[in-house]
Design a protein around this motif. Structure first.
Motif, PDB file in Angstrom:
ATOM      1  N   GLY A  34     -14.411   5.895  17.705  1.00 24.33           N
ATOM      2  CA  GLY A  34     -13.239   6.369  18.747  1.00 24.33           C
ATOM      3  C   GLY A  34     -12.177   5.992  18.763  1.00 24.33           C
ATOM      4  O   GLY A  34     -11.047   6.323  19.399  1.00 24.33           O
ATOM      5  N   ALA A  35     -11.597   4.926  17.834  1.00 23.72           N
ATOM      6  CA  ALA A  35     -10.156   4.286  17.863  1.00 23.72           C
ATOM      7  C   ALA A  35      -9.356   4.651  16.824  1.00 23.72           C
ATOM      8  O   ALA A  35     -10.075   4.457  15.393  1.00 23.72           O
ATOM      9  CB  ALA A  35     -10.459   2.861  17.945  1.00 23.72           C
ATOM     10  N   ASP A  36      -8.287   4.948  16.597  1.00 24.49           N
ATOM     11  CA  ASP A  36      -7.309   5.185  15.548  1.00 24.49           C
ATOM     12  C   ASP A  36      -7.084   3.912  14.649  1.00 24.49           C
ATOM     13  O   ASP A  36      -6.861   2.806  15.419  1.00 24.49           O
ATOM     14  CB  ASP A  36      -6.063   5.578  15.950  1.00 24.49           C
ATOM     15  N   THR A  37      -7.175   3.996  13.519  1.00 20.46           N
ATOM     16  CA  THR A  37      -6.875   2.979  12.678  1.00 20.46           C
ATOM     17  C   THR A  37      -6.300   3.293  11.178  1.00 20.46           C
ATOM     18  O   THR A  37      -6.469   4.595  10.874  1.00 20.46           O
ATOM     19  CB  THR A  37      -8.235   2.280  12.256  1.00 20.46           C
ATOM     20  N   GLU A  38      -5.850   2.365  10.513  1.00 23.99           N
ATOM     21  CA  GLU A  38      -5.162   2.927   9.275  1.00 23.99           C
ATOM     22  C   GLU A  38      -5.886   2.013   8.410  1.00 23.99           C
ATOM     23  O   GLU A  38      -6.308   0.737   8.488  1.00 23.99           O
ATOM     24  CB  GLU A  38      -3.584   2.548   9.275  1.00 23.99           C
ATOM     25  N   VAL A  39      -5.883   2.345   7.054  1.00 20.96           N
ATOM     26  CA  VAL A  39      -6.410   1.537   5.855  1.00 20.96           C
ATOM     27  C   VAL A  39      -5.318   1.442   4.721  1.00 20.96           C
ATOM     28  O   VAL A  39      -4.947   2.558   4.348  1.00 20.96           O
ATOM     29  CB  VAL A  39      -7.505   2.082   5.325  1.00 20.96           C
ATOM     30  N   GLU A  40      -5.035   0.321   4.341  1.00 20.72           N
ATOM     31  CA  GLU A  40      -4.284   0.136   3.292  1.00 20.72           C
ATOM     32  C   GLU A  40      -4.760   0.415   1.971  1.00 20.72           C
ATOM     33  O   GLU A  40      -5.187  -0.684   1.316  1.00 20.72           O
ATOM     34  CB  GLU A  40      -3.399  -1.279   3.523  1.00 20.72           C
TER      35      GLU A  40
ATOM     36  N   THR B 274     -11.659  11.768  10.050  1.00 20.03           N
ATOM     37  CA  THR B 274     -10.214  12.198   9.586  1.00 20.03           C
ATOM     38  C   THR B 274      -9.692  12.714  10.691  1.00 20.03           C
ATOM     39  O   THR B 274     -10.178  13.795  11.162  1.00 20.03           O
ATOM     40  CB  THR B 274     -10.079  13.051   8.445  1.00 20.03           C
ATOM     41  N   PRO B 275      -8.653  12.360  11.393  1.00 24.51           N
ATOM     42  CA  PRO B 275      -7.917  12.900  12.586  1.00 24.51           C
ATOM     43  C   PRO B 275      -7.048  14.182  12.256  1.00 24.51           C
ATOM     44  O   PRO B 275      -6.566  14.444  11.272  1.00 24.51           O
ATOM     45  CB  PRO B 275      -7.063  11.717  13.020  1.00 24.51           C
ATOM     46  N   ASP B 276      -6.884  14.950  13.137  1.00 22.42           N
ATOM     47  CA  ASP B 276      -6.174  15.898  13.058  1.00 22.42           C
ATOM     48  C   ASP B 276      -4.663  15.502  13.044  1.00 22.42           C
ATOM     49  O   ASP B 276      -4.388  14.583  13.824  1.00 22.42           O
ATOM     50  CB  ASP B 276      -6.323  17.031  14.283  1.00 22.42           C
ATOM     51  N   ARG B 277      -3.869  16.516  12.466  1.00 20.79           N
ATOM     52  CA  ARG B 277      -2.296  16.152  12.441  1.00 20.79           C
ATOM     53  C   ARG B 277      -1.718  17.266  13.499  1.00 20.79           C
ATOM     54  O   ARG B 277      -2.344  18.014  14.064  1.00 20.79           O
ATOM     55  CB  ARG B 277      -1.772  16.403  11.172  1.00 20.79           C
ATOM     56  N   PRO B 278      -0.464  16.761  14.035  1.00 18.28           N
ATOM     57  CA  PRO B 278       0.061  17.921  14.966  1.00 18.28           C
ATOM     58  C   PRO B 278       0.470  19.195  14.456  1.00 18.28           C
ATOM     59  O   PRO B 278       0.021  19.605  13.345  1.00 18.28           O
ATOM     60  CB  PRO B 278       1.360  17.047  15.277  1.00 18.28           C
ATOM     61  N   ARG B 279       0.760  20.176  15.459  1.00 16.07           N
ATOM     62  CA  ARG B 279       1.374  21.417  15.098  1.00 16.07           C
ATOM     63  C   ARG B 279       2.431  21.239  14.003  1.00 16.07           C
ATOM     64  O   ARG B 279       3.332  20.501  14.018  1.00 16.07           O
ATOM     65  CB  ARG B 279       1.452  22.239  16.307  1.00 16.07           C
TER      66      ARG B 279
ATOM     67  N   VAL C 114     -10.467   7.657  12.378  1.00 11.04           N
ATOM     68  CA  VAL C 114     -10.805   7.346  13.598  1.00 11.04           C
ATOM     69  C   VAL C 114     -12.214   6.671  13.294  1.00 11.04           C
ATOM     70  O   VAL C 114     -13.119   7.254  12.631  1.00 11.04           O
ATOM     71  CB  VAL C 114     -11.032   8.671  14.207  1.00 11.04           C
ATOM     72  N   VAL C 115     -12.441   5.616  13.914  1.00 10.19           N
ATOM     73  CA  VAL C 115     -13.549   4.528  13.680  1.00 10.19           C
ATOM     74  C   VAL C 115     -13.858   4.374  14.952  1.00 10.19           C
ATOM     75  O   VAL C 115     -13.257   3.599  15.836  1.00 10.19           O
ATOM     76  CB  VAL C 115     -13.305   3.721  12.827  1.00 10.19           C
TER      77      VAL C 115
END
Length: 296
Positions: free
Chosen positions: A212-218, A266-271, A209-210
């Motif tokens: 406030g937005a979700d992002t992915e880093v390769e 680092t965002p949380d993952r689901p249950r 999360v950067v």
């Protein structure tokens, strides 16, 4: 054998066992005339008489005796099998096969399994620890446990945990050599220990999360595993930065063996969920498992 033959055979056995058409009719809860007609139709279809009969009694012919000897236990066995099946579905005993990843065992099952065994000692838990997204139907499993974003379609899902905190970790000596990343983009200059998903063959994305937005880093690195325990083990050996559910490595973080990096991003993952086919919703041993392990 078609349905008519099966019905006729039941009528034939009722006559042979009771001794008269009237008694057979009472046993089958039908009119005597219906029994007589059913018998005649059956004999015509077989091309032979099954009984010698008069107004008072019936006696088996040789053909009838041979048929009776080979089939007289047939319906008793069918009834016994149906009764046993109904009984098995309604008991809290027997084998329960579940596929789950190691972290689900570590975080959900292991801490509470002793209590489950005390409560349901007749249930045999057959646990298949596997990171792959197994098809539980073709695999012969009663249920599976996975994070919420990996659930199979058309299944009933029951939450077993709260959302799971995730973490990126590395050994202190690695960070001393290479520096501690301050932003997700800094990972482009680090050795990242990646995980290849067994079901898809794809490298799992590194999510952040950067602003406030979700992002992915390769990210890149020269180590790729298909087992997340190996990712953590390699990180603890100073070979790079790896990903894990935080609860699974909390002890290593507390001891200093591993250090969290980029926690703010680092965002949380689901249950974690237990999922199973709707056709098994009345299976008592599965219901007992849910009652013990599901969150309130």
């Amino acid at each position: 054998m078609n349905r008519a033959d099966l019905h006729s055979l039941r009528t034939f056995l009722a006559i042979a066992d009771s001794g008269t058409l009237r008694s057979a009719a009472d046993a089958l809860s039908v009119n005597p005339s219906a029994v007589s007609q059913q018998l005649k139709t059956f004999e015509d279809s077989l091309g032979t008489a099954l009984f010698v009969r008069n107004t008072r009694s019936v006696a088996l012919t040789d053909a009838g005796r041979a048929l009776h000897d080979r089939t007289h236990n047939l319906f008793a066995e069918i009834d016994a099998a149906l009764t046993a099946t109904r009984s098995a579905a309604g008991t809290t005993s027997g084998q329960l096969r579940i596929t789950l990843p190691y972290r689900a065992w570590q975080l959900i099952i292991a801490p509470r399994i002793a209590g489950f065994r005390d409560t349901c000692p007749e249930i045999e838990l057959d646990l298949s620890v596997d990171e792959e997204l197994t098809d539980i139907v073709t695999g012969g499993f009663h249920a599976g446990i996975r994070l919420g974003d990996y659930l199979a379609d058309e299944m009933i899902a029951v939450a077993l945990t709260a959302p799971q905190a995730a973490t990126y970790v590395a050994a202190r000596d690695y960070l001393a050599r290479r520096g501690t990343p301050q932003t997700p983009a800094d990972l482009l200059h680090h050795d990242c220990i990646r995980y290849r998903q067994m079901s898809t063959g794809q490298i799992a994305p590194w999510r952040f999360v950067v602003d406030g937005a979700d992002t992915e880093v390769e990210v890149t690195g020269n180590l790729v595993f298909n087992d997340l325990r190996s990712v953590v083990d390699a990180a603890s050996r100073g070979l790079g930065i790896g990903w894990s559910l935080r609860a699974g490595v909390a002890g290593q973080i507390e001891s200093g063996e591993l250090v969290e990096v980029l926690a703010y991003h680092t965002p949380d993952r689901p249950r974690f969920y237990l999922y199973y086919p709707k056709q098994l919703k009345s299976l008592n041993r599965l219901r007992a498992f849910i009652d013990h392990f599901a969150i309130g």
